[in-house]
Every structure is written in structure tokens, then in C-alpha cells.
Design an enzyme around this catalytic site. Structure first.
Site, PDB file in Angstrom:
ATOM      1  N   GLU A   1      25.692  54.128  60.277  1.00 35.05           N
ATOM      2  CA  GLU A   1      25.319  53.341  61.510  1.00 35.05           C
ATOM      3  C   GLU A   1      26.704  52.604  61.972  1.00 35.05           C
ATOM      4  O   GLU A   1      27.186  51.791  60.778  1.00 35.05           O
ATOM      5  CB  GLU A   1      24.134  52.252  61.304  1.00 35.05           C
ATOM      6  CG  GLU A   1      23.781  51.621  62.332  1.00 35.05           C
ATOM      7  CD  GLU A   1      22.941  52.663  63.554  1.00 35.05           C
ATOM      8  OE1 GLU A   1      22.892  52.222  64.650  1.00 35.05           O
ATOM      9  OE2 GLU A   1      22.688  53.742  63.080  1.00 35.05           O
TER      10      GLU A   1
ATOM     11  N   GLU B   1      30.634  51.424  70.918  1.00 33.37           N
ATOM     12  CA  GLU B   1      31.342  51.972  70.031  1.00 33.37           C
ATOM     13  C   GLU B   1      31.616  53.247  70.772  1.00 33.37           C
ATOM     14  O   GLU B   1      32.793  53.813  69.938  1.00 33.37           O
ATOM     15  CB  GLU B   1      30.273  52.183  69.020  1.00 33.37           C
ATOM     16  CG  GLU B   1      29.943  50.607  68.285  1.00 33.37           C
ATOM     17  CD  GLU B   1      28.506  50.443  68.291  1.00 33.37           C
ATOM     18  OE1 GLU B   1      28.148  49.054  68.096  1.00 33.37           O
ATOM     19  OE2 GLU B   1      27.551  51.304  67.842  1.00 33.37           O
TER      20      GLU B   1
ATOM     21  N   ASP C   1      19.540  49.030  65.508  1.00 35.85           N
ATOM     22  CA  ASP C   1      19.231  49.495  64.041  1.00 35.85           C
ATOM     23  C   ASP C   1      17.681  50.118  64.144  1.00 35.85           C
ATOM     24  O   ASP C   1      17.511  50.952  63.422  1.00 35.85           O
ATOM     25  CB  ASP C   1      19.239  48.199  63.057  1.00 35.85           C
ATOM     26  CG  ASP C   1      20.717  47.522  63.203  1.00 35.85           C
ATOM     27  OD1 ASP C   1      21.480  48.441  63.034  1.00 35.85           O
ATOM     28  OD2 ASP C   1      20.874  46.385  63.335  1.00 35.85           O
TER      29      ASP C   1
END
Length: 439
Positions: A241, A271, A424
Site C-alpha cells: 500500500e 501517488e 486503506d
């Protein structure tokens, strides 16, 4: 659309039974910044930014600086004793909220909600965090420490005043004295505890935390991380992750050294864009997303990652899966032949985004809205088709040279109650519905 998802979300034929998660974990303490500074006996004054906080005066000045701008910021607090005094004051302050923090702990917590699974969490776990964790989470004794790693999240509201200051909008200022996560101290403990735990899935996060180290320490730590990850048995899939980073050199090193060792990665639009900029991939000239990230652009970058850094007939990389999430939609890209149940996976991730942000058990149609494009092109540089949104068949699928793409829009919560850990939760939920075949 929620009903259509429910009918698509089916359990994989082969489910995980033991999941090991590491290695960043902390306690998030959320409270009013002004109230904490007042409790510490500090008065309002001129704001001034500090790249590192050495004292409570620095803290007050930096907080004031960002509150005045209404901007978010995150800083390291260097003085241990002073920080522990501040953290103690904050965690005992009436109205302070304490939550599980750190990507690994949040993923472990989410997976542990599934009673049929055994979950091991490894990270710097102090007494408070241990108390906050689900009772299903197994913590190896070597992972326990006497003090918690506290991350303090100082909130301020739009229009809130303190002395001469007035916040133009709501935001937060985050700081910590977190040496353990910053050095990924628990990585070796994590890998060595896998032998006894015997997981059938490993989830790793926290690599972004070493960004705070100097270049030499960082390079050494990354090499040690690569060695540790290489020790994980090859038949056990590893999911990495990613999280927010600012150093292109570190990002590039992770792409070249870590990506080939993991089977799956989870990331968001910031990201993804940073990744293609750092490695000179497609659309690298794009400086930022303009509103909702273009699906064609996202799909081009995902395709490039799997072609350049993933498993191909000529490349000995393990990477075969990327789960991408942004507020408006999710995309799951997989190399053909390694993963199954993708439709359920991407639908489950989108469903949890809507329920967790609104803190509801099921999707509440009155509290969510559709932000995704009504139609989009599947690529901006390769062969492209146009996909139109059909709420009764919310998962769209397309293929490109041995790689399959599964896309679904998200029902976005209008007034989210809590957005921390949403990425998450999406990745964790997606993994629970994924089926892996190690050919």
C-alpha cells in the site's frame, strides 16, 4: 447502483484464511489545535513556518502560520521529552478523539472485521493502540513497546479565531515524534514472525515513512527492506500500500527495487501522478489533476506500470495487480492469468468507500451522489473505446494487450464524517474479495 453492486459482490472461490499486515502503526489523536495550545499555556502570536519543530514555541508559530492560511501541513517534532508532554496533554484533553492510525494498523483493523480470518499486525504497538485494536488482531510480543507512537492532528474550523488569527477554511496540522515508523523499525520483526504465523497473504505499508531520513540512511534502509521482502516465501502474495510522498528519487527507487518483489499495489491519484512523474512514464508532463482524474490517463499509467515494471513473458517481476482509487471512481488493473473475481473486488472497494465515509452500514441513497463521468475514453495514447455509465451494470471492463481493467464509479458521501483511512479500507476490502493463483 448500490443494489447492482450487491448482486455482483460474491465471495471468491478460494478465500484467504491468515493475513499478516505491517508495518506502520500509531495512535491518531484528533482535537482542536487552539484548545490544545491554550491547555499548554501558549498565547496566540505571529505565525511562522518551521520545517522541523524543536519546541512548543515552534509548534505554536507553525500552527498559527498554517491556520492563518487555512492550509494543511505535517511536521516532525524533534524534542522527545517536550513531545511526550504535549502528546500526554492532548490524549487526556476532554473531547480529544483517539483512533487507530497508520496504514498497516488501519488495514489490519478492517480485515479483522471478518470473523473467519486470522490477522497478525506487526508495527510499533504501545498500550493505547493495543487497547484500540480489534480483539481478533494478533500482535507478536516483539511488536509491543512501552510507549505509543502518537500522531497529533490539530483541527481548526472555517472562521475560527485565535487572537488576531482567523482561519479562512477548515483544515488540520499534523505532527509527531515518530522514530519507529520513520525508520520502519518493525520490518525485520514482521518478516521473521511470518514463519510461525504462516500467512496466505502479506500486506505491507510504511515505506513512505523513511522519506524523513537522510539519503544515506534511506538508501541503506531501502536495501534492507528489499532483502526482507525477498525473504517472504514466493508462493505468498504480497500487497504494497503506497502513501503520500514528495521525494522523486525515493519513489523511483521503490518502483525499480520494490515493485518487482510484490504482487499487488494500492494507490490513489496523487501517488499515481507522482509515480509517473518520478519515473518519466506516460503523461509525466501533467503537473496536477484538473478536477476528477481522466480515466484514459489513469488507465494509460496503470498499463505502463504493469508493462514496464510488472510480470511479462520477458520480465521476472511478481507485480500483476494494481488497485487504484480516487474519490469519484476505482480501477483494478490485472495481468491476465493471475487474479480472479475482479468484478466483485472493484465493486466491494467502491461500496465500502460510500459506507465508511458516511459511517452507515449500507449505502444511504439520500446521503451520496455520483461524481464520476457519464462517459469516458479508456486511453489517451493507445487504442481507445468509449465507455458509458450504466447504473444497472456499474462495473465496466476492457482489455489491452494481456491486461484487464475493471472500473466502477463511487457513490460519494455528501457530508463525510471521517475520511482518515478511507484508502486503506478500500484496499483491504478489495483484497478480501480477490482470488490469487500463483502460476
Amino acid at each position: 447502483m448500490a443494489a447492482a453492486w450487491d448482486s455482483l459482490i460474491i465471495q471468491p472461490a478460494k478465500q484467504w484464511s491468515r493475513v499478516a499486515v505491517g508495518v506502520n502503526a500509531c495512535v491518531d489523536v484528533i482535537l482542536s489545535g487552539v484548545k490544545l495550545l491554550q491547555a499548554l499555556g501558549l498565547d496566540s502570536g505571529d505565525g511562522r513556518d518551521h520545517s522541523v519543530l524543536h519546541s512548543t514555541t515552534d509548534l505554536k508559530e507553525a500552527f498559527s502560520h498554517f491556520m492563518g492560511k487555512g492550509a494543511a501541513a505535517e511536521r516532525f517534532f524533534s524534542d522527545a521529552a517536550s513531545f511526550h508532554h504535549v502528546a500526554q496533554t492532548a490524549s487526556e484533553y476532554p473531547g480529544a478523539q483517539l483512533y487507530v492510525g497508520g496504514n498497516a494498523a488501519l488495514i489490519g483493523q478492517k480485515i479483522a472485521m471478518n470473523p473467519d480470518l486470522k490477522v497478525m499486525l506487526c508495527g510499533p504497538i504501545g498500550p493505547k493502540l493495543h487497547e484500540l485494536l480489534d480483539e481478533n488482531v494478533i500482535v507478536p510480543p516483539e511488536s509491543m513497546q512501552e510507549l505509543d507512537e502518537f500522531h497529533l492532528i490539530l483541527e481548526y474550523q472555517a472562521g475560527e479565531e485565535w487572537g488576531q488569527l482567523r482561519a479562512p477554511n477548515a483544515n488540520r496540522f499534523i505532527f509527531s515524534h515518530d522514530l519507529s515508523n520513520g525508520a520502519m523499525n518493525m520490518l525485520e520483526v514482521f518478516v521473521s514472525s511470518l514463519e510461525e504465523f504462516q500467512p496466505d497473504l502479506v500486506v505491507l505499508s510504511g515505506l513512505h515513512m523513511i522519506e524523513g531520513q537522510n539519503k544515506e540512511v534511506r538508501r541503506k534502509r531501502l536495501l534492507e527492506a528489499v532483502a526482507a521482502i525477498s525473504d517472504i516465501p514466493t508462493d505468498v502474495p504480497v500487497h504494497l500500500e503506497l502513501a503520500s510522498m514528495t521525494d522523486p528519487d525515493l519513489m523511483s527507487e521503490i518502483i525499480h527495487q520494490v515493485f518487482p518483489l510484490v504482487d499487488s499495489i494500492g494507490l490513489n491519484e496523487q501517488e499515481l501522478l507522482f509515480l509517473t512523474q518520478a519515473a518519466a512514464g506516460p503523461h509525466a508532463a501533467l503537473t496536477s489533476w484538473n478536477g476528477i482524474p481522466d480515466v484514459g490517463v489513469v488507465s494509460d499509467i496503470l498499463f505502463w506500470i504493469l508493462k514496464e515494471h510488472g510480470r511479462t513473458p520477458t520480465k521476472d517481476s511478481d507485480l500483476t495487480r494494481i488497485h487504484f482509487h480516487t474519490l469519484a471512481y476505482h480501477v483494478l488493473a490485472t495481468v491476465d492469468g493471475y487474479w480472479a473475481n475482479q468484478v466483485a473486488t472493484v465493486a466491494a472497494g467502491a461500496r465500502v468507500a460510500g459506507t465508511q465515509a458516511c459511517a452507515t452500514e449500507t449505502i444511504d441513497a439520500s446521503r451520496v451522489f455520483l461524481k464520476a463521468p457519464r462517459e469516458f475514453a479508456t486511453s489517451r495514447i493507445g487504442e481507445s473505446s468509449v465507455v458509458s455509465l450504466n447504473p444497472t451494470e456499474p462495473v465496466s471492463e476492457w482489455h489491452r494487450d494481456g491486461i484487464s481493467f475493471h472500473y466502477t464509479p463511487v457513490l460519494v458521501c455528501k457530508d463525510p464524517l471521517r475520511t482518515v483511512g478511507l484508502g486503506d479500507a478500500i484496499s483491504a476490502e478489495g483484497l478480501l474479495y480477490s482470488e490469487f493463483s500463483s502460476q
